[in-house]
Scaffold this motif. Structure first.
Motif, PDB file in Angstrom:
ATOM      1  N   LEU A 113       0.873  -1.101   0.006  1.00 26.92           N
ATOM      2  CA  LEU A 113       0.100   0.153  -0.073  1.00 26.92           C
ATOM      3  C   LEU A 113       0.899   1.208  -0.017  1.00 26.92           C
ATOM      4  O   LEU A 113       0.762   2.260  -0.625  1.00 26.92           O
ATOM      5  N   LEU A 114       1.969   1.350   0.970  1.00 22.18           N
ATOM      6  CA  LEU A 114       2.908   2.386   0.740  1.00 22.18           C
ATOM      7  C   LEU A 114       3.455   2.465  -0.440  1.00 22.18           C
ATOM      8  O   LEU A 114       3.687   3.861  -0.699  1.00 22.18           O
ATOM      9  N   ASP A 115       3.613   1.392  -1.169  1.00 22.58           N
ATOM     10  CA  ASP A 115       4.419   1.616  -2.653  1.00 22.58           C
ATOM     11  C   ASP A 115       3.408   2.401  -3.433  1.00 22.58           C
ATOM     12  O   ASP A 115       3.844   3.233  -4.267  1.00 22.58           O
ATOM     13  N   GLU A 116       2.234   1.778  -3.464  1.00 21.09           N
ATOM     14  CA  GLU A 116       1.231   2.398  -4.571  1.00 21.09           C
ATOM     15  C   GLU A 116       0.751   3.940  -3.948  1.00 21.09           C
ATOM     16  O   GLU A 116       0.848   4.823  -4.942  1.00 21.09           O
ATOM     17  N   LEU A 117       0.811   4.251  -2.668  1.00 16.66           N
ATOM     18  CA  LEU A 117       0.470   5.504  -2.455  1.00 16.66           C
ATOM     19  C   LEU A 117       1.766   6.557  -2.689  1.00 16.66           C
ATOM     20  O   LEU A 117       1.790   7.755  -3.540  1.00 16.66           O
TER      21      LEU A 117
ATOM     22  N   VAL B 105       2.547  -2.692  16.092  1.00 20.31           N
ATOM     23  CA  VAL B 105       3.436  -1.840  15.840  1.00 20.31           C
ATOM     24  C   VAL B 105       4.926  -2.611  15.881  1.00 20.31           C
ATOM     25  O   VAL B 105       5.687  -2.408  15.004  1.00 20.31           O
ATOM     26  N   ALA B 106       4.986  -3.508  16.884  1.00 11.91           N
ATOM     27  CA  ALA B 106       6.479  -3.989  17.245  1.00 11.91           C
ATOM     28  C   ALA B 106       7.052  -4.686  16.121  1.00 11.91           C
ATOM     29  O   ALA B 106       8.024  -4.711  16.011  1.00 11.91           O
ATOM     30  N   GLY B 107       6.142  -5.523  15.351  1.00 10.36           N
ATOM     31  CA  GLY B 107       6.629  -6.498  14.438  1.00 10.36           C
ATOM     32  C   GLY B 107       6.612  -5.291  13.154  1.00 10.36           C
ATOM     33  O   GLY B 107       7.091  -6.149  12.064  1.00 10.36           O
ATOM     34  N   HIS B 108       6.297  -4.172  13.130  1.00 11.87           N
ATOM     35  CA  HIS B 108       6.371  -3.697  11.797  1.00 11.87           C
ATOM     36  C   HIS B 108       6.866  -2.021  11.900  1.00 11.87           C
ATOM     37  O   HIS B 108       6.323  -1.187  11.341  1.00 11.87           O
ATOM     38  N   ARG B 109       7.929  -1.998  12.821  1.00  5.91           N
ATOM     39  CA  ARG B 109       8.459  -0.731  13.141  1.00  5.91           C
ATOM     40  C   ARG B 109       8.803   0.040  11.977  1.00  5.91           C
ATOM     41  O   ARG B 109       8.951   1.300  11.785  1.00  5.91           O
ATOM     42  N   ARG B 110       9.452  -0.586  11.140  1.00  4.64           N
ATOM     43  CA  ARG B 110      10.121   0.001   9.648  1.00  4.64           C
ATOM     44  C   ARG B 110       9.082   0.490   9.038  1.00  4.64           C
ATOM     45  O   ARG B 110       9.183   1.639   8.389  1.00  4.64           O
ATOM     46  N   LEU B 111       7.807  -0.077   8.929  1.00  4.96           N
ATOM     47  CA  LEU B 111       6.613   0.513   8.165  1.00  4.96           C
ATOM     48  C   LEU B 111       6.011   1.711   8.868  1.00  4.96           C
ATOM     49  O   LEU B 111       5.866   2.486   8.029  1.00  4.96           O
ATOM     50  N   VAL B 112       5.935   1.585  10.128  1.00  4.17           N
ATOM     51  CA  VAL B 112       5.577   2.896  10.822  1.00  4.17           C
ATOM     52  C   VAL B 112       6.380   4.033  10.596  1.00  4.17           C
ATOM     53  O   VAL B 112       5.945   5.197  10.564  1.00  4.17           O
ATOM     54  N   ARG B 113       7.796   3.645  10.499  1.00  3.55           N
ATOM     55  CA  ARG B 113       8.822   5.013  10.522  1.00  3.55           C
ATOM     56  C   ARG B 113       8.651   5.382   8.804  1.00  3.55           C
ATOM     57  O   ARG B 113       8.761   6.557   8.628  1.00  3.55           O
ATOM     58  N   ARG B 114       8.220   4.296   8.193  1.00  7.75           N
ATOM     59  CA  ARG B 114       8.328   4.939   6.604  1.00  7.75           C
ATOM     60  C   ARG B 114       7.023   5.599   6.435  1.00  7.75           C
ATOM     61  O   ARG B 114       7.134   6.801   5.560  1.00  7.75           O
TER      62      ARG B 114
ATOM     63  N   VAL C 184       5.662   7.767   8.373  1.00  2.05           N
ATOM     64  CA  VAL C 184       5.965   9.062   8.878  1.00  2.05           C
ATOM     65  C   VAL C 184       6.806   9.828   7.834  1.00  2.05           C
ATOM     66  O   VAL C 184       6.689  10.829   7.693  1.00  2.05           O
ATOM     67  N   ARG C 185       7.934   9.008   7.612  1.00  2.96           N
ATOM     68  CA  ARG C 185       8.961   9.469   6.487  1.00  2.96           C
ATOM     69  C   ARG C 185       8.254  10.018   5.002  1.00  2.96           C
ATOM     70  O   ARG C 185       8.906  11.076   4.789  1.00  2.96           O
ATOM     71  N   GLU C 186       7.244   9.297   4.716  1.00  3.78           N
ATOM     72  CA  GLU C 186       6.755   9.522   3.498  1.00  3.78           C
ATOM     73  C   GLU C 186       5.390  10.551   3.563  1.00  3.78           C
ATOM     74  O   GLU C 186       4.607  10.599   2.604  1.00  3.78           O
ATOM     75  N   GLY C 187       5.202  10.962   4.748  1.00  2.00           N
ATOM     76  CA  GLY C 187       4.244  12.098   4.993  1.00  2.00           C
ATOM     77  C   GLY C 187       2.898  11.759   5.388  1.00  2.00           C
ATOM     78  O   GLY C 187       2.052  12.595   5.161  1.00  2.00           O
ATOM     79  N   HIS C 188       2.851  10.376   5.629  1.00  2.00           N
ATOM     80  CA  HIS C 188       1.277   9.874   6.213  1.00  2.00           C
ATOM     81  C   HIS C 188       1.293  10.571   7.513  1.00  2.00           C
ATOM     82  O   HIS C 188       2.373  10.637   8.247  1.00  2.00           O
ATOM     83  N   GLU C 189      -0.086  10.348   7.967  1.00  2.00           N
ATOM     84  CA  GLU C 189      -0.442  10.435   9.202  1.00  2.00           C
ATOM     85  C   GLU C 189      -0.577   9.104  10.100  1.00  2.00           C
ATOM     86  O   GLU C 189      -1.204   8.374   9.635  1.00  2.00           O
ATOM     87  N   VAL C 190      -0.019   8.976  11.533  1.00  2.00           N
ATOM     88  CA  VAL C 190      -0.218   7.820  12.129  1.00  2.00           C
ATOM     89  C   VAL C 190      -1.215   8.177  13.123  1.00  2.00           C
ATOM     90  O   VAL C 190      -0.959   9.015  14.122  1.00  2.00           O
ATOM     91  N   GLY C 191      -2.249   7.550  13.300  1.00  2.00           N
ATOM     92  CA  GLY C 191      -3.178   7.917  14.305  1.00  2.00           C
ATOM     93  C   GLY C 191      -3.534   6.579  15.182  1.00  2.00           C
ATOM     94  O   GLY C 191      -2.841   5.457  15.066  1.00  2.00           O
ATOM     95  N   ASN C 192      -3.911   6.618  16.350  1.00  2.00           N
ATOM     96  CA  ASN C 192      -3.976   5.607  17.560  1.00  2.00           C
ATOM     97  C   ASN C 192      -5.498   5.011  17.282  1.00  2.00           C
ATOM     98  O   ASN C 192      -6.570   5.634  17.231  1.00  2.00           O
ATOM     99  N   HIS C 193      -5.414   3.520  17.363  1.00  2.00           N
ATOM    100  CA  HIS C 193      -6.705   2.720  17.012  1.00  2.00           C
ATOM    101  C   HIS C 193      -6.830   2.050  18.225  1.00  2.00           C
ATOM    102  O   HIS C 193      -7.467   0.815  17.932  1.00  2.00           O
ATOM    103  N   SER C 194      -6.115   2.212  19.186  1.00  2.00           N
ATOM    104  CA  SER C 194      -6.339   1.311  20.443  1.00  2.00           C
ATOM    105  C   SER C 194      -4.994   0.229  20.416  1.00  2.00           C
ATOM    106  O   SER C 194      -4.555  -0.014  19.342  1.00  2.00           O
ATOM    107  N   TRP C 195      -4.815  -0.599  21.429  1.00  2.00           N
ATOM    108  CA  TRP C 195      -3.930  -1.677  21.364  1.00  2.00           C
ATOM    109  C   TRP C 195      -4.473  -2.920  20.728  1.00  2.00           C
ATOM    110  O   TRP C 195      -3.749  -3.352  20.039  1.00  2.00           O
ATOM    111  N   SER C 196      -5.467  -3.390  21.145  1.00  2.00           N
ATOM    112  CA  SER C 196      -5.853  -4.845  20.568  1.00  2.00           C
ATOM    113  C   SER C 196      -7.388  -4.744  20.056  1.00  2.00           C
ATOM    114  O   SER C 196      -7.799  -5.731  20.022  1.00  2.00           O
ATOM    115  N   HIS C 197      -8.024  -3.504  19.664  1.00  2.00           N
ATOM    116  CA  HIS C 197      -9.138  -3.293  19.219  1.00  2.00           C
ATOM    117  C   HIS C 197     -10.309  -3.831  19.849  1.00  2.00           C
ATOM    118  O   HIS C 197     -11.307  -4.593  19.625  1.00  2.00           O
TER     119      HIS C 197
END
Ligand code: NI
Length: 215
Positions: free
Chosen positions: A39-43, A59-68, A70-83
Motif C-alpha cells: 500500500l505504501l508503494d502504491e501511495l 507496531v512492534a512487528g512492523h516498526r520499519r513500516l511505521v517509520r516509513r 511518517v517519513r513519507e508524509g502519512h499521518e499515524v493515528g491511534n486505534h487502540s492496542w488490541s481493538h
C-alpha cells in the motif's frame, strides 16, 4: 539501548486549503499488516498521503513500516492496542489501550499520534473523556472487511466520497490494498486532492473527546 534517529516527516508538497479545494482523507485501519508495504508503494507511486490508524499490538512487528509512513508524509493515528469495544472496558483499561499504543508508535517512529479512532466507532461520554483525544470517525464506510471484493471497493471508493470526506478502509485485507491504485485514479479524475486527516481539518481546532466524521 541506542537512540533511534527520528525520521523527518516529508513536507515537500505545498499546503492544501481544504476550504477551497476538494479534499478527501483516505484512512486505513487495524494495521500495519502484510499488505501495508505494498500500500505504501502504491501511495508513493501516486504521490498521495493518507492516514493510518494503527493497532499498538501490530507496531512492534512492523516498526520499519511505521517509520516509513511518517517519513513519507502519512499521518499515524491511534486505534487502540488490541481493538476492544472500549465502551465495555473499565476506564483504567481504556487508558492503558490508548497510552500503550501512544508509546509504541512514538518509540517506533519518533512521533506520537494526535488523533484517535475508536474500534468499531464505539464511543460513549466516558470513553471520550477517558481517551482525551479527538475521535475521528468517517463519512464513507467501505465495508471492505465484510465484502473483501476488489471491484466493490473500487466502486465505493471512487463514487461515494464527497468533498471534505473521510473514507474508511483496512490495510490488513488484500482486496482493499489491491483496489487502491484504481481508487486513486478515479478520485483524481473527480478532482480530489488527497490529504491526511490533520490536513483536512487544518485551521480548525479539534477538541479532545469530540467526534469528527468529515470536514
Ligand atoms: Ni478497526
Amino acid at each position: 539501548m541506542p537512540a533511534t534517529p527520528e525520521p523527518r516527516p516529508r513536507r515537500l508538497h505545498s499546503p492544501v486549503d481544504c476550504s477551497v479545494v476538494k479534499c478527501v482523507a483516505l484512512t486505513f485501519d487495524d494495521g500495519p499488516g502484510p499488505y501495508t508495504g505494498r500500500l505504501l508503494d502504491e501511495l508513493r507511486a501516486a504521490d498521495v498521503r493518507a492516514t493510518f490508524f494503527l493497532l499498538g499490538q501490530n507496531v512492534a512487528g512492523h516498526r520499519r513500516l511505521v517509520r516509513r509512513m511518517v517519513r513519507e508524509g502519512h499521518e499515524v493515528g491511534n486505534h487502540s492496542w488490541s481493538h476492544p469495544d472500549l465502551t465495555t472496558l473499565p476506564s483504567g483499561e481504556v487508558r492503558a489501550q490508548v497510552l500503550r499504543t501512544q508509546r509504541a508508535v512514538e518509540e517506533a517512529a519518533g512521533v506520537a499520534p494526535v488523533l484517535f479512532r475508536p474500534p468499531y466507532g464505539a464511543i460513549d461520554a466516558r470513553v471520550a473523556r477517558t481517551v482525551g483525544m479527538p475521535m475521528i470517525l468517517w463519512s464513507v464506510d467501505s465495508l471492505d472487511w465484510l465484502h473483501r471484493d476488489v471491484r466493490r471497493n473500487i466502486v465505493v471508493g471512487v463514487r461515494r466520497p464527497r468533498s471534505g470526506g473521510i473514507v474508511l478502509f483496512h490495510d490488513i485485507h488484500r482486496p482493499s490494498v489491491a483496489a487502491v491504485p484504481t481508487i486513486l485514479e478515479g478520485l483524481k479524475r473527480r478532482g480530489f486532492t488527497f490529504v491526511t486527516v490533520s490536513e483536512l481539518f487544518e485551521g480548525r481546532r479539534l477538541a479532545p473527546g469530540r467526534r469528527y466524521a468529515e470536514r
